[in-house]
Design a protein around this motif. Structure first.
Motif, PDB file in Angstrom:
ATOM      1  N   ALA A 192      16.328  37.794  33.090  1.00 46.11           N
ATOM      2  CA  ALA A 192      17.617  37.676  32.406  1.00 46.11           C
ATOM      3  C   ALA A 192      17.428  37.961  30.927  1.00 46.11           C
ATOM      4  O   ALA A 192      16.384  37.645  30.348  1.00 46.11           O
ATOM      5  CB  ALA A 192      18.215  36.282  32.599  1.00 46.11           C
ATOM      6  N   ALA A 193      18.449  38.573  30.348  1.00 45.75           N
ATOM      7  CA  ALA A 193      18.433  38.832  28.907  1.00 45.75           C
ATOM      8  C   ALA A 193      19.851  38.688  28.367  1.00 45.75           C
ATOM      9  O   ALA A 193      20.828  38.911  29.090  1.00 45.75           O
ATOM     10  CB  ALA A 193      17.890  40.230  28.610  1.00 45.75           C
ATOM     11  N   HIS A 194      19.921  38.293  27.121  1.00 44.87           N
ATOM     12  CA  HIS A 194      21.223  38.136  26.453  1.00 44.87           C
ATOM     13  C   HIS A 194      21.070  38.665  25.033  1.00 44.87           C
ATOM     14  O   HIS A 194      20.173  38.241  24.301  1.00 44.87           O
ATOM     15  CB  HIS A 194      21.629  36.664  26.420  1.00 44.87           C
ATOM     16  N   PRO A 195      21.924  39.594  24.611  1.00 46.88           N
ATOM     17  CA  PRO A 195      21.799  40.144  23.254  1.00 46.88           C
ATOM     18  C   PRO A 195      22.258  39.148  22.203  1.00 46.88           C
ATOM     19  O   PRO A 195      23.010  38.205  22.487  1.00 46.88           O
ATOM     20  CB  PRO A 195      22.726  41.365  23.294  1.00 46.88           C
ATOM     21  N   ILE A 196      21.800  39.361  20.997  1.00 47.26           N
ATOM     22  CA  ILE A 196      22.236  38.550  19.862  1.00 47.26           C
ATOM     23  C   ILE A 196      23.078  39.441  18.960  1.00 47.26           C
ATOM     24  O   ILE A 196      22.574  40.412  18.381  1.00 47.26           O
ATOM     25  CB  ILE A 196      21.028  37.993  19.081  1.00 47.26           C
ATOM     26  N   GLU A 225      23.696  25.682   9.828  1.00 50.38           N
ATOM     27  CA  GLU A 225      23.173  26.783  10.623  1.00 50.38           C
ATOM     28  C   GLU A 225      23.907  28.087  10.298  1.00 50.38           C
ATOM     29  O   GLU A 225      25.123  28.100  10.117  1.00 50.38           O
ATOM     30  CB  GLU A 225      23.324  26.489  12.119  1.00 50.38           C
ATOM     31  N   SER A 226      23.159  29.154  10.220  1.00 50.69           N
ATOM     32  CA  SER A 226      23.755  30.457   9.955  1.00 50.69           C
ATOM     33  C   SER A 226      24.395  31.001  11.232  1.00 50.69           C
ATOM     34  O   SER A 226      24.133  30.522  12.340  1.00 50.69           O
ATOM     35  CB  SER A 226      22.688  31.432   9.463  1.00 50.69           C
ATOM     36  N   ALA A 227      25.207  32.034  11.075  1.00 48.30           N
ATOM     37  CA  ALA A 227      25.861  32.662  12.230  1.00 48.30           C
ATOM     38  C   ALA A 227      24.828  33.230  13.197  1.00 48.30           C
ATOM     39  O   ALA A 227      24.979  33.136  14.414  1.00 48.30           O
ATOM     40  CB  ALA A 227      26.817  33.753  11.756  1.00 48.30           C
ATOM     41  N   ILE A 228      23.760  33.811  12.666  1.00 53.76           N
ATOM     42  CA  ILE A 228      22.739  34.397  13.527  1.00 53.76           C
ATOM     43  C   ILE A 228      21.988  33.305  14.290  1.00 53.76           C
ATOM     44  O   ILE A 228      21.625  33.479  15.455  1.00 53.76           O
ATOM     45  CB  ILE A 228      21.759  35.292  12.713  1.00 53.76           C
ATOM     46  N   LYS A 243      21.722  32.939  18.340  1.00 56.82           N
ATOM     47  CA  LYS A 243      20.460  32.767  19.072  1.00 56.82           C
ATOM     48  C   LYS A 243      20.522  31.552  19.991  1.00 56.82           C
ATOM     49  O   LYS A 243      20.055  31.588  21.125  1.00 56.82           O
ATOM     50  CB  LYS A 243      19.303  32.620  18.079  1.00 56.82           C
ATOM     51  N   LYS A 244      21.125  30.469  19.489  1.00 57.49           N
ATOM     52  CA  LYS A 244      21.245  29.269  20.321  1.00 57.49           C
ATOM     53  C   LYS A 244      22.134  29.520  21.533  1.00 57.49           C
ATOM     54  O   LYS A 244      21.830  29.089  22.648  1.00 57.49           O
ATOM     55  CB  LYS A 244      21.812  28.109  19.487  1.00 57.49           C
ATOM     56  N   ASN A 245      23.220  30.229  21.321  1.00 63.15           N
ATOM     57  CA  ASN A 245      24.116  30.534  22.431  1.00 63.15           C
ATOM     58  C   ASN A 245      23.418  31.409  23.472  1.00 63.15           C
ATOM     59  O   ASN A 245      23.515  31.155  24.681  1.00 63.15           O
ATOM     60  CB  ASN A 245      25.368  31.246  21.928  1.00 63.15           C
ATOM     61  N   ALA A 246      22.703  32.430  22.998  1.00 61.77           N
ATOM     62  CA  ALA A 246      21.978  33.310  23.920  1.00 61.77           C
ATOM     63  C   ALA A 246      20.939  32.525  24.702  1.00 61.77           C
ATOM     64  O   ALA A 246      20.786  32.703  25.915  1.00 61.77           O
ATOM     65  CB  ALA A 246      21.326  34.453  23.148  1.00 61.77           C
ATOM     66  N   SER A 247      20.229  31.649  24.020  1.00 59.09           N
ATOM     67  CA  SER A 247      19.205  30.833  24.690  1.00 59.09           C
ATOM     68  C   SER A 247      19.828  29.914  25.729  1.00 59.09           C
ATOM     69  O   SER A 247      19.252  29.710  26.810  1.00 59.09           O
ATOM     70  CB  SER A 247      18.425  30.013  23.654  1.00 59.09           C
ATOM     71  N   ARG A 248      20.988  29.352  25.429  1.00 54.93           N
ATOM     72  CA  ARG A 248      21.675  28.491  26.408  1.00 54.93           C
ATOM     73  C   ARG A 248      22.080  29.278  27.654  1.00 54.93           C
ATOM     74  O   ARG A 248      21.925  28.797  28.774  1.00 54.93           O
ATOM     75  CB  ARG A 248      22.916  27.844  25.768  1.00 54.93           C
ATOM     76  N   GLN A 249      22.601  30.476  27.431  1.00 57.80           N
ATOM     77  CA  GLN A 249      23.013  31.306  28.561  1.00 57.80           C
ATOM     78  C   GLN A 249      21.816  31.677  29.440  1.00 57.80           C
ATOM     79  O   GLN A 249      21.885  31.635  30.672  1.00 57.80           O
ATOM     80  CB  GLN A 249      23.699  32.581  28.051  1.00 57.80           C
ATOM     81  N   ILE A 250      20.718  32.046  28.801  1.00 51.98           N
ATOM     82  CA  ILE A 250      19.509  32.408  29.551  1.00 51.98           C
ATOM     83  C   ILE A 250      18.972  31.201  30.302  1.00 51.98           C
ATOM     84  O   ILE A 250      18.555  31.302  31.468  1.00 51.98           O
ATOM     85  CB  ILE A 250      18.442  32.992  28.596  1.00 51.98           C
ATOM     86  N   ARG A 264      11.227  35.814  33.816  1.00 47.20           N
ATOM     87  CA  ARG A 264      11.043  36.593  32.589  1.00 47.20           C
ATOM     88  C   ARG A 264      12.377  36.677  31.860  1.00 47.20           C
ATOM     89  O   ARG A 264      13.413  36.889  32.496  1.00 47.20           O
ATOM     90  CB  ARG A 264      10.531  38.003  32.917  1.00 47.20           C
ATOM     91  N   GLN A 265      12.341  36.537  30.548  1.00 47.71           N
ATOM     92  CA  GLN A 265      13.582  36.509  29.774  1.00 47.71           C
ATOM     93  C   GLN A 265      13.373  37.133  28.408  1.00 47.71           C
ATOM     94  O   GLN A 265      12.245  37.309  27.942  1.00 47.71           O
ATOM     95  CB  GLN A 265      14.062  35.067  29.601  1.00 47.71           C
ATOM     96  N   ALA A 266      14.495  37.462  27.781  1.00 48.08           N
ATOM     97  CA  ALA A 266      14.415  38.073  26.447  1.00 48.08           C
ATOM     98  C   ALA A 266      15.758  37.951  25.751  1.00 48.08           C
ATOM     99  O   ALA A 266      16.810  37.835  26.405  1.00 48.08           O
ATOM    100  CB  ALA A 266      14.018  39.540  26.562  1.00 48.08           C
TER     101      ALA A 266
END
Length: 279
Positions: free
Chosen positions: A48-52, A66-69, A73-80, A100-102
């Motif tokens: 699985a992968a989720h773009p930032i 926390e910055s927008a980026i 990253k936190k949202n992408a990590s939660r989804q993964i 495997r994830q990215a």
């Protein structure tokens, strides 16, 4: 349920990969892939992968906020993490499981990880279906993976593959699809080679080739208009009580298929059965 006899051990999928997302069909696809891994004694790889998405504005760091980026990253990590949890819930305590994830584009990551697999179990996406950030694009995947891809329609979570239909056209892609489907073909109870408007000698040659591998197949030829091939193929498969179609993908240029219509495009959009494709 077909099983792999020890004498067929040289013809199996040693490694199967399944791209995961958060859809209900993602779970069904994982269940189907897990069953295949059990059947063929395969290593199973979930990916699985989720773009930032970068912020659309310049941001000055503020201590303690926390910055927008960082939030992206936190949202992408939660989804993964949610996709991994769904995968692990399906596979349970089985051995030979990998994850495997990215942080990146899902399709590109799946294509990259295809080097580790003999077979990819992926989703068949309809043109009107909503696409999420973790969705893998089926056309891009089969074009670039260099591996056979088993496309699973919505709602399907099991593939018996007792009866298989090969859609034959004398192209490189069809030959690769037949070779990539060999473990399924060897375990099947019935195999049919269906050809549409081409020389029957080509299809008979395929039947002879399969017989050399211990696979008995019958052959039939159908004459239909080019824009009706995909639907007629589905009807032929359903008449044989087949649940798996094997065919080449994008025998013409992909741009031509999408502009003027093509069998691959129609199958990826509308197939009612699992389709194993190779390019």
């Amino acid at each position: 349920m077909p099983t792999v006899h020890p004498s067929q051990a040289q013809s199996r999928y040693a490694s199967i990969m399944v791209p995961m997302d958060l859809s209900a069909d993602g779970v069904r696809r994982a269940q189907l892939a897990t069953d295949l891994a059990d059947r063929f004694d395969s290593r199973l790889i979930g990916v699985a992968a989720h773009p930032i998405a970068p912020p659309l504005y310049f941001e000055t760091p503020v201590p303690g906020i926390e910055s927008a980026i960082d939030l992206e990253k936190k949202n992408a990590s939660r989804q993964i993490a949610a996709a991994e949890a769904a995968f692990r819930k399906v596979v349970g305590t089985r051995n030979r499981i990998e994850w495997r994830q990215a942080h990146g584009f899902a399709t590109e990551f799946a294509i990259e990880q295809a080097r580790a697999a003999d077979l990819i179990v992926a989703s068949q996406k309809s043109p009107g279906e909503a696409v999420n950030a973790m969705s893998v694009h089926p056309g891009d995947l089969v074009m670039a993976a260099g591996r056979p891809v088993l496309f699973v329609p919505a709602g399907i979570e099991f593939l018996a593959a007792k009866n298989i239909v090969i859609a034959w056209k004398d192209t490189r892609e069809a030959r690769r699809a037949v070779a990539g489907a060999m473990p399924f073909l060897k375990a099947a109870e019935g195999v049919s080679v269906v050809t549409f408007g081409t020389d029957e000698r080509d299809a008979r040659d395929v039947c002879t080739y399969l017989a050399c591998h211990g696979i008995e197949a019958d052959m039939r030829r159908k004459d239909v208009a080019a824009d009706a091939v995909a639907e007629e193929l589905m009807r032929a498969a359903e008449a044989d009580a087949a649940d798996l179609v094997v065919c080449g993908a994008y025998g013409h240029s992909r741009a031509t298929e999408w502009a003027f219509g093509g069998v691959t495009r129609d199958l990826l959009a509308n197939a009612r059965l699992c389709c194993l494709m190779a390019h």
